[in-house]
Design a protein around this motif. Structure first.
Motif, PDB file in Angstrom:
ATOM      1  N   LEU A 292       3.995  -9.322 -30.527  1.00 31.88           N
ATOM      2  CA  LEU A 292       3.658  -7.929 -30.775  1.00 31.88           C
ATOM      3  C   LEU A 292       2.231  -7.635 -30.306  1.00 31.88           C
ATOM      4  O   LEU A 292       1.971  -6.641 -29.627  1.00 31.88           O
ATOM      5  CB  LEU A 292       3.798  -7.621 -32.265  1.00 31.88           C
ATOM      6  N   ALA A 293       1.306  -8.533 -30.657  1.00 33.36           N
ATOM      7  CA  ALA A 293      -0.091  -8.360 -30.245  1.00 33.36           C
ATOM      8  C   ALA A 293      -0.206  -8.410 -28.723  1.00 33.36           C
ATOM      9  O   ALA A 293      -0.952  -7.625 -28.121  1.00 33.36           O
ATOM     10  CB  ALA A 293      -0.964  -9.445 -30.876  1.00 33.36           C
ATOM     11  N   GLU A 294       0.541  -9.321 -28.094  1.00 34.71           N
ATOM     12  CA  GLU A 294       0.530  -9.422 -26.634  1.00 34.71           C
ATOM     13  C   GLU A 294       1.026  -8.132 -26.015  1.00 34.71           C
ATOM     14  O   GLU A 294       0.444  -7.621 -25.055  1.00 34.71           O
ATOM     15  CB  GLU A 294       1.434 -10.576 -26.178  1.00 34.71           C
ATOM     16  N   ALA A 295       2.129  -7.611 -26.557  1.00 34.48           N
ATOM     17  CA  ALA A 295       2.695  -6.376 -26.021  1.00 34.48           C
ATOM     18  C   ALA A 295       1.705  -5.232 -26.169  1.00 34.48           C
ATOM     19  O   ALA A 295       1.550  -4.404 -25.273  1.00 34.48           O
ATOM     20  CB  ALA A 295       3.998  -6.045 -26.747  1.00 34.48           C
ATOM     21  N   ARG A 296       1.011  -5.196 -27.303  1.00 28.76           N
ATOM     22  CA  ARG A 296       0.025  -4.130 -27.538  1.00 28.76           C
ATOM     23  C   ARG A 296      -1.114  -4.236 -26.523  1.00 28.76           C
ATOM     24  O   ARG A 296      -1.551  -3.229 -25.956  1.00 28.76           O
ATOM     25  CB  ARG A 296      -0.513  -4.234 -28.963  1.00 28.76           C
ATOM     26  N   GLU A 297      -1.600  -5.455 -26.280  1.00 24.97           N
ATOM     27  CA  GLU A 297      -2.674  -5.642 -25.299  1.00 24.97           C
ATOM     28  C   GLU A 297      -2.225  -5.198 -23.918  1.00 24.97           C
ATOM     29  O   GLU A 297      -2.971  -4.532 -23.190  1.00 24.97           O
ATOM     30  CB  GLU A 297      -3.094  -7.113 -25.251  1.00 24.97           C
ATOM     31  N   LEU A 298      -1.010  -5.593 -23.561  1.00 19.48           N
ATOM     32  CA  LEU A 298      -0.478  -5.219 -22.249  1.00 19.48           C
ATOM     33  C   LEU A 298      -0.384  -3.700 -22.123  1.00 19.48           C
ATOM     34  O   LEU A 298      -0.787  -3.118 -21.111  1.00 19.48           O
ATOM     35  CB  LEU A 298       0.911  -5.843 -22.050  1.00 19.48           C
ATOM     36  N   ARG A 299       0.106  -3.049 -23.167  1.00 15.01           N
ATOM     37  CA  ARG A 299       0.234  -1.595 -23.143  1.00 15.01           C
ATOM     38  C   ARG A 299      -1.142  -0.942 -23.022  1.00 15.01           C
ATOM     39  O   ARG A 299      -1.302   0.051 -22.306  1.00 15.01           O
ATOM     40  CB  ARG A 299       0.944  -1.119 -24.408  1.00 15.01           C
ATOM     41  N   GLU A 300      -2.130  -1.499 -23.706  1.00 14.61           N
ATOM     42  CA  GLU A 300      -3.483  -0.936 -23.617  1.00 14.61           C
ATOM     43  C   GLU A 300      -4.055  -1.101 -22.217  1.00 14.61           C
ATOM     44  O   GLU A 300      -4.804  -0.255 -21.744  1.00 14.61           O
ATOM     45  CB  GLU A 300      -4.408  -1.587 -24.653  1.00 14.61           C
ATOM     46  N   ARG A 301      -3.705  -2.215 -21.573  1.00 13.27           N
ATOM     47  CA  ARG A 301      -4.186  -2.420 -20.205  1.00 13.27           C
ATOM     48  C   ARG A 301      -3.516  -1.446 -19.249  1.00 13.27           C
ATOM     49  O   ARG A 301      -4.136  -0.950 -18.317  1.00 13.27           O
ATOM     50  CB  ARG A 301      -3.893  -3.859 -19.758  1.00 13.27           C
ATOM     51  N   VAL A 302      -2.222  -1.184 -19.488  1.00 14.17           N
ATOM     52  CA  VAL A 302      -1.471  -0.308 -18.596  1.00 14.17           C
ATOM     53  C   VAL A 302      -1.883   1.152 -18.786  1.00 14.17           C
ATOM     54  O   VAL A 302      -2.068   1.876 -17.814  1.00 14.17           O
ATOM     55  CB  VAL A 302       0.052  -0.471 -18.843  1.00 14.17           C
ATOM     56  N   THR A 303      -2.028   1.593 -20.038  1.00 11.31           N
ATOM     57  CA  THR A 303      -2.400   2.988 -20.298  1.00 11.31           C
ATOM     58  C   THR A 303      -3.624   3.039 -21.204  1.00 11.31           C
ATOM     59  O   THR A 303      -3.509   3.314 -22.397  1.00 11.31           O
ATOM     60  CB  THR A 303      -1.238   3.749 -20.973  1.00 11.31           C
ATOM     61  N   PRO A 304      -4.795   2.773 -20.643  1.00 15.48           N
ATOM     62  CA  PRO A 304      -6.013   2.719 -21.475  1.00 15.48           C
ATOM     63  C   PRO A 304      -6.352   4.041 -22.152  1.00 15.48           C
ATOM     64  O   PRO A 304      -6.831   4.049 -23.271  1.00 15.48           O
ATOM     65  CB  PRO A 304      -7.110   2.301 -20.495  1.00 15.48           C
ATOM     66  N   ARG A 305      -6.080   5.169 -21.487  1.00 11.44           N
ATOM     67  CA  ARG A 305      -6.451   6.451 -22.084  1.00 11.44           C
ATOM     68  C   ARG A 305      -5.624   6.725 -23.333  1.00 11.44           C
ATOM     69  O   ARG A 305      -6.150   7.109 -24.369  1.00 11.44           O
ATOM     70  CB  ARG A 305      -6.250   7.585 -21.074  1.00 11.44           C
ATOM     71  N   ARG A 306      -4.311   6.491 -23.224  1.00  7.36           N
ATOM     72  CA  ARG A 306      -3.443   6.721 -24.375  1.00  7.36           C
ATOM     73  C   ARG A 306      -3.787   5.739 -25.502  1.00  7.36           C
ATOM     74  O   ARG A 306      -3.780   6.098 -26.674  1.00  7.36           O
ATOM     75  CB  ARG A 306      -1.985   6.556 -23.964  1.00  7.36           C
ATOM     76  N   ALA A 307      -4.101   4.506 -25.133  1.00  7.72           N
ATOM     77  CA  ALA A 307      -4.444   3.502 -26.136  1.00  7.72           C
ATOM     78  C   ALA A 307      -5.741   3.895 -26.853  1.00  7.72           C
ATOM     79  O   ALA A 307      -5.861   3.730 -28.058  1.00  7.72           O
ATOM     80  CB  ALA A 307      -4.596   2.135 -25.476  1.00  7.72           C
ATOM     81  N   ARG A 308      -6.699   4.409 -26.081  1.00  7.27           N
ATOM     82  CA  ARG A 308      -7.966   4.819 -26.696  1.00  7.27           C
ATOM     83  C   ARG A 308      -7.719   5.974 -27.664  1.00  7.27           C
ATOM     84  O   ARG A 308      -8.264   5.983 -28.771  1.00  7.27           O
ATOM     85  CB  ARG A 308      -8.972   5.210 -25.603  1.00  7.27           C
ATOM     86  N   ALA A 309      -6.896   6.922 -27.259  1.00  6.00           N
ATOM     87  CA  ALA A 309      -6.583   8.051 -28.135  1.00  6.00           C
ATOM     88  C   ALA A 309      -5.892   7.547 -29.405  1.00  6.00           C
ATOM     89  O   ALA A 309      -6.181   8.024 -30.506  1.00  6.00           O
ATOM     90  CB  ALA A 309      -5.683   9.048 -27.394  1.00  6.00           C
ATOM     91  N   ALA A 310      -4.992   6.579 -29.255  1.00  5.45           N
ATOM     92  CA  ALA A 310      -4.288   6.024 -30.419  1.00  5.45           C
ATOM     93  C   ALA A 310      -5.276   5.330 -31.344  1.00  5.45           C
ATOM     94  O   ALA A 310      -5.174   5.429 -32.570  1.00  5.45           O
ATOM     95  CB  ALA A 310      -3.211   5.051 -29.959  1.00  5.45           C
TER      96      ALA A 310
END
Length: 55
Positions: free
Chosen positions: A24-42
């Motif tokens: 789960l943590a790996e998937a979250r990191e990957l998602r943050e790398r792919v969409t940094p703007r959305r991750a930052r907003a989250a």
């Protein structure tokens, strides 16, 4: 002996849970790398939620 069997299944469950949380943590990191703007907003939304939460 059911007791020993129960301990083994507990250990197995803990191992599966640790594996799940790791993935789960790996998937979250990957998602943050792919969409940094959305991750930052989250992250900002989560921080706001934690600030407004009443303890």
């Amino acid at each position: 002996m059911p007791d020993r069997e129960q301990r083994e299944t507990d250990a197995e469950r803990r191992r599966r849970r640790a594996q799940f949380l790791h993935e789960l943590a790996e998937a979250r990191e990957l998602r943050e790398r792919v969409t940094p703007r959305r991750a930052r907003a989250a992250r900002l939304r989560q921080a706001m939620r934690m600030r407004t939460f009443r303890w």
